[in-house]
Design a protein around this motif. Structure first.
Motif, PDB file in Angstrom:
ATOM      1  N   VAL A  10      39.505  93.903 -22.128  1.00 15.92           N
ATOM      2  CA  VAL A  10      39.028  95.073 -21.400  1.00 15.92           C
ATOM      3  C   VAL A  10      40.130  95.440 -20.405  1.00 15.92           C
ATOM      4  CG1 VAL A  10      37.319  95.942 -19.758  1.00 15.92           C
ATOM      5  CG2 VAL A  10      36.597  94.467 -21.655  1.00 15.92           C
ATOM      6  N   HIS A  11      40.651  96.661 -20.551  1.00 19.33           N
ATOM      7  CA  HIS A  11      41.704  97.145 -19.664  1.00 19.33           C
ATOM      8  C   HIS A  11      41.101  98.043 -18.593  1.00 19.33           C
ATOM      9  CE1 HIS A  11      43.945  96.119 -23.332  1.00 19.33           C
ATOM     10  NE2 HIS A  11      44.923  95.847 -22.507  1.00 19.33           N
ATOM     11  N   SER A  12      41.671  97.951 -17.402  1.00 21.07           N
ATOM     12  CA  SER A  12      41.221  98.792 -16.302  1.00 21.07           C
ATOM     13  C   SER A  12      42.408  99.077 -15.391  1.00 21.07           C
ATOM     14  CB  SER A  12      40.083  98.110 -15.533  1.00 21.07           C
ATOM     15  OG  SER A  12      40.532  96.925 -14.912  1.00 21.07           O
ATOM     16  N   ARG A  38      31.532 100.382 -19.648  1.00 21.38           N
ATOM     17  CA  ARG A  38      31.831 101.638 -20.348  1.00 21.38           C
ATOM     18  C   ARG A  38      33.089 102.288 -19.786  1.00 21.38           C
ATOM     19  NH1 ARG A  38      25.837 103.054 -19.204  1.00 21.38           N
ATOM     20  NH2 ARG A  38      24.838 102.070 -20.981  1.00 21.38           N
ATOM     21  N   ARG A  39      33.743 103.042 -20.635  1.00 19.79           N
ATOM     22  CA  ARG A  39      34.906 103.818 -20.214  1.00 19.79           C
ATOM     23  C   ARG A  39      34.522 104.666 -19.004  1.00 19.79           C
ATOM     24  NH1 ARG A  39      37.828 107.509 -24.419  1.00 19.79           N
ATOM     25  NH2 ARG A  39      39.420 105.909 -24.319  1.00 19.79           N
ATOM     26  N   GLY A  40      35.353 104.628 -17.990  1.00 22.48           N
ATOM     27  CA  GLY A  40      35.153 105.453 -16.809  1.00 22.48           C
ATOM     28  C   GLY A  40      34.321 104.805 -15.717  1.00 22.48           C
ATOM     29  N   GLU A  41      33.623 103.699 -16.020  1.00 22.44           N
ATOM     30  CA  GLU A  41      32.860 103.018 -14.970  1.00 22.44           C
ATOM     31  C   GLU A  41      33.822 102.407 -13.952  1.00 22.44           C
ATOM     32  OE1 GLU A  41      28.757 101.508 -17.110  1.00 22.44           O
ATOM     33  OE2 GLU A  41      30.377 100.067 -16.854  1.00 22.44           O
ATOM     34  N   VAL A  42      33.337 102.315 -12.719  1.00 18.48           N
ATOM     35  CA  VAL A  42      34.102 101.692 -11.641  1.00 18.48           C
ATOM     36  C   VAL A  42      33.342 100.445 -11.194  1.00 18.48           C
ATOM     37  CG1 VAL A  42      34.960 101.987  -9.286  1.00 18.48           C
ATOM     38  CG2 VAL A  42      35.093 103.890 -10.921  1.00 18.48           C
ATOM     39  N   HIS A  43      34.054  99.318 -11.104  1.00 18.38           N
ATOM     40  CA  HIS A  43      33.453  98.052 -10.680  1.00 18.38           C
ATOM     41  C   HIS A  43      34.330  97.399  -9.620  1.00 18.38           C
ATOM     42  CE1 HIS A  43      30.334  98.337 -13.649  1.00 18.38           C
ATOM     43  NE2 HIS A  43      31.248  98.572 -14.581  1.00 18.38           N
ATOM     44  N   GLU A  44      33.696  96.595  -8.774  1.00 16.73           N
ATOM     45  CA  GLU A  44      34.387  95.926  -7.674  1.00 16.73           C
ATOM     46  C   GLU A  44      34.778  94.508  -8.089  1.00 16.73           C
ATOM     47  OE1 GLU A  44      33.650  95.136  -2.896  1.00 16.73           O
ATOM     48  OE2 GLU A  44      32.064  96.025  -4.117  1.00 16.73           O
ATOM     49  N   LEU A  45      35.991  94.109  -7.723  1.00 18.52           N
ATOM     50  CA  LEU A  45      36.473  92.763  -8.016  1.00 18.52           C
ATOM     51  C   LEU A  45      36.486  91.947  -6.732  1.00 18.52           C
ATOM     52  CD1 LEU A  45      39.481  93.552 -10.378  1.00 18.52           C
ATOM     53  CD2 LEU A  45      37.047  93.305 -10.923  1.00 18.52           C
ATOM     54  N   VAL A  46      35.874  90.754  -6.801  1.00 21.45           N
ATOM     55  CA  VAL A  46      35.704  89.896  -5.640  1.00 21.45           C
ATOM     56  C   VAL A  46      36.100  88.474  -6.037  1.00 21.45           C
ATOM     57  CG1 VAL A  46      34.043  89.033  -3.946  1.00 21.45           C
ATOM     58  CG2 VAL A  46      33.749  91.334  -4.905  1.00 21.45           C
ATOM     59  N   THR A  47      36.923  87.816  -5.226  1.00 20.54           N
ATOM     60  CA  THR A  47      37.317  86.432  -5.513  1.00 20.54           C
ATOM     61  C   THR A  47      36.486  85.466  -4.683  1.00 20.54           C
ATOM     62  OG1 THR A  47      39.056  86.422  -3.827  1.00 20.54           O
ATOM     63  CG2 THR A  47      39.689  87.112  -6.045  1.00 20.54           C
ATOM     64  N   PHE A  65      38.558  98.038  -6.302  1.00 22.03           N
ATOM     65  CA  PHE A  65      37.756  98.660  -7.354  1.00 22.03           C
ATOM     66  C   PHE A  65      38.664  99.034  -8.510  1.00 22.03           C
ATOM     67  CE2 PHE A  65      35.212  99.279  -3.596  1.00 22.03           C
ATOM     68  CZ  PHE A  65      33.907  99.141  -4.041  1.00 22.03           C
ATOM     69  N   VAL A  66      38.146  98.840  -9.736  1.00 22.41           N
ATOM     70  CA  VAL A  66      38.888  99.224 -10.937  1.00 22.41           C
ATOM     71  C   VAL A  66      38.054 100.186 -11.775  1.00 22.41           C
ATOM     72  CG1 VAL A  66      40.252  97.090 -11.041  1.00 22.41           C
ATOM     73  CG2 VAL A  66      38.064  97.217 -12.260  1.00 22.41           C
ATOM     74  N   GLU A  67      38.744 101.062 -12.494  1.00 23.83           N
ATOM     75  CA  GLU A  67      38.103 101.960 -13.454  1.00 23.83           C
ATOM     76  C   GLU A  67      38.380 101.428 -14.852  1.00 23.83           C
ATOM     77  OE1 GLU A  67      38.108 106.616 -14.961  1.00 23.83           O
ATOM     78  OE2 GLU A  67      39.573 105.954 -13.470  1.00 23.83           O
ATOM     79  N   ILE A  68      37.341 101.304 -15.654  1.00 25.67           N
ATOM     80  CA  ILE A  68      37.448 100.771 -17.013  1.00 25.67           C
ATOM     81  C   ILE A  68      38.091 101.820 -17.920  1.00 25.67           C
ATOM     82  CG2 ILE A  68      36.145  99.847 -18.977  1.00 25.67           C
ATOM     83  CD1 ILE A  68      36.083  98.068 -16.389  1.00 25.67           C
ATOM     84  N   ASP A  69      39.147 101.418 -18.659  1.00 20.10           N
ATOM     85  CA  ASP A  69      39.858 102.341 -19.554  1.00 20.10           C
ATOM     86  C   ASP A  69      39.088 102.594 -20.849  1.00 20.10           C
ATOM     87  OD1 ASP A  69      41.940 102.536 -17.730  1.00 20.10           O
ATOM     88  OD2 ASP A  69      43.239 101.134 -18.805  1.00 20.10           O
ATOM     89  N   ASP A  70      38.543 101.547 -21.457  1.00 20.18           N
ATOM     90  CA  ASP A  70      37.793 101.663 -22.713  1.00 20.18           C
ATOM     91  C   ASP A  70      36.620 100.686 -22.663  1.00 20.18           C
ATOM     92  OD1 ASP A  70      39.341 103.566 -24.344  1.00 20.18           O
ATOM     93  OD2 ASP A  70      40.922 102.061 -24.150  1.00 20.18           O
ATOM     94  N   ALA A  71      35.543 101.050 -23.330  1.00 19.95           N
ATOM     95  CA  ALA A  71      34.347 100.202 -23.340  1.00 19.95           C
ATOM     96  C   ALA A  71      34.675  98.810 -23.879  1.00 19.95           C
ATOM     97  CB  ALA A  71      33.256 100.849 -24.189  1.00 19.95           C
ATOM     98  N   GLY A  72      33.915  97.829 -23.406  1.00 19.81           N
ATOM     99  CA  GLY A  72      34.102  96.465 -23.878  1.00 19.81           C
ATOM    100  C   GLY A  72      33.078  95.542 -23.258  1.00 19.81           C
ATOM    101  N   ASN A 100      25.173 101.565  -9.227  1.00 20.02           N
ATOM    102  CA  ASN A 100      26.435 102.174  -8.814  1.00 20.02           C
ATOM    103  C   ASN A 100      27.627 101.404  -9.383  1.00 20.02           C
ATOM    104  OD1 ASN A 100      28.790 102.293  -6.664  1.00 20.02           O
ATOM    105  ND2 ASN A 100      27.649 104.230  -6.573  1.00 20.02           N
ATOM    106  N   HIS A 101      27.624 100.085  -9.208  1.00 20.15           N
ATOM    107  CA  HIS A 101      28.690  99.241  -9.767  1.00 20.15           C
ATOM    108  C   HIS A 101      28.257  97.777  -9.710  1.00 20.15           C
ATOM    109  CE1 HIS A 101      29.655  98.953  -5.416  1.00 20.15           C
ATOM    110  NE2 HIS A 101      30.148  97.757  -5.719  1.00 20.15           N
ATOM    111  N   TYR A 102      28.930  96.963 -10.520  1.00 23.78           N
ATOM    112  CA  TYR A 102      28.789  95.514 -10.436  1.00 23.78           C
ATOM    113  C   TYR A 102      29.884  94.964  -9.542  1.00 23.78           C
ATOM    114  CZ  TYR A 102      25.429  94.880 -14.232  1.00 23.78           C
ATOM    115  OH  TYR A 102      24.298  94.885 -14.997  1.00 23.78           O
ATOM    116  N   ASN A 103      29.587  93.861  -8.871  1.00 23.11           N
ATOM    117  CA  ASN A 103      30.625  93.027  -8.281  1.00 23.11           C
ATOM    118  C   ASN A 103      30.972  92.019  -9.369  1.00 23.11           C
ATOM    119  OD1 ASN A 103      30.547  94.151  -5.631  1.00 23.11           O
ATOM    120  ND2 ASN A 103      28.713  92.955  -5.218  1.00 23.11           N
TER     121      ASN A 103
END
Length: 146
Positions: A10-12, A38-47, A65-72, A100-103
């Motif tokens: 999954v690329h973002s 899904r393509r175009g969704e924005v999700h938050e990355l947390v370590t 936050f990242v935007e998903i390039d293609d569904a996966g 709204n988004h996943y963490n």
């Protein structure tokens, strides 16, 4: 029983860098080991350095936050790569902001922030199936629904 077959990465792309950390965040891992994106969704990355068995995820560093390039499909255990450098593995998902988004929680030796891993807008972030997962079968998370 083998549950996991091969999948594409999954690329973002980074849309916003976050620079803070917290020791009292109170996130909770969803009981699911995978989430479709899904393509175009924005999700938050947390370590975090908490284990998957933790009831609360308090020690966190926010990457951005990242935007998903293609569904996966993003799975627990997927490697997370920022411009060719592996920064950790997917620990799981917190849905406190959903729909709204996943963490997307990423396991790292210590919580890290966006600048600490070289995050910049438009940087590529990839979620890649760990080598051998499709051959090994399901990840061994105790008490976790798929």
């Amino acid at each position: 029983m083998i549950e996991d077959g091969p999948k594409r990465p999954v690329h973002s792309r980074v849309v916003k860098v976050l620079v803070h950390r917290r020791d009292d965040r109170g996130m909770r891992l969803e009981p699911f080991t995978s989430r479709c994106v899904r393509r175009g969704e924005v999700h938050e990355l947390v370590t975090t350095d908490h284990p998957a068995t933790a009831e609360r995820i308090d020690r966190v560093g926010f990457l951005g936050f990242v935007e998903i390039d293609d569904a996966g499909v993003v799975d627990r255990g997927d490697e997370v790569w920022v411009d060719g450098e592996m920064i950790g593995t997917v620990l799981g998902f917190d849905a406190c902001h959903h729909p709204n988004h996943y963490n997307i929680l990423i396991s790292t030796p210590s919580p890290r922030t966006g600048p600490e891993v070289g995050m910049h807008p438009e940087r590529t972030v990839r979620f890649v199936q760990a080598p051998g997962v499709a051959a090994r079968g399901p990840l061994s998370a105790v008490g976790v629904a798929r």
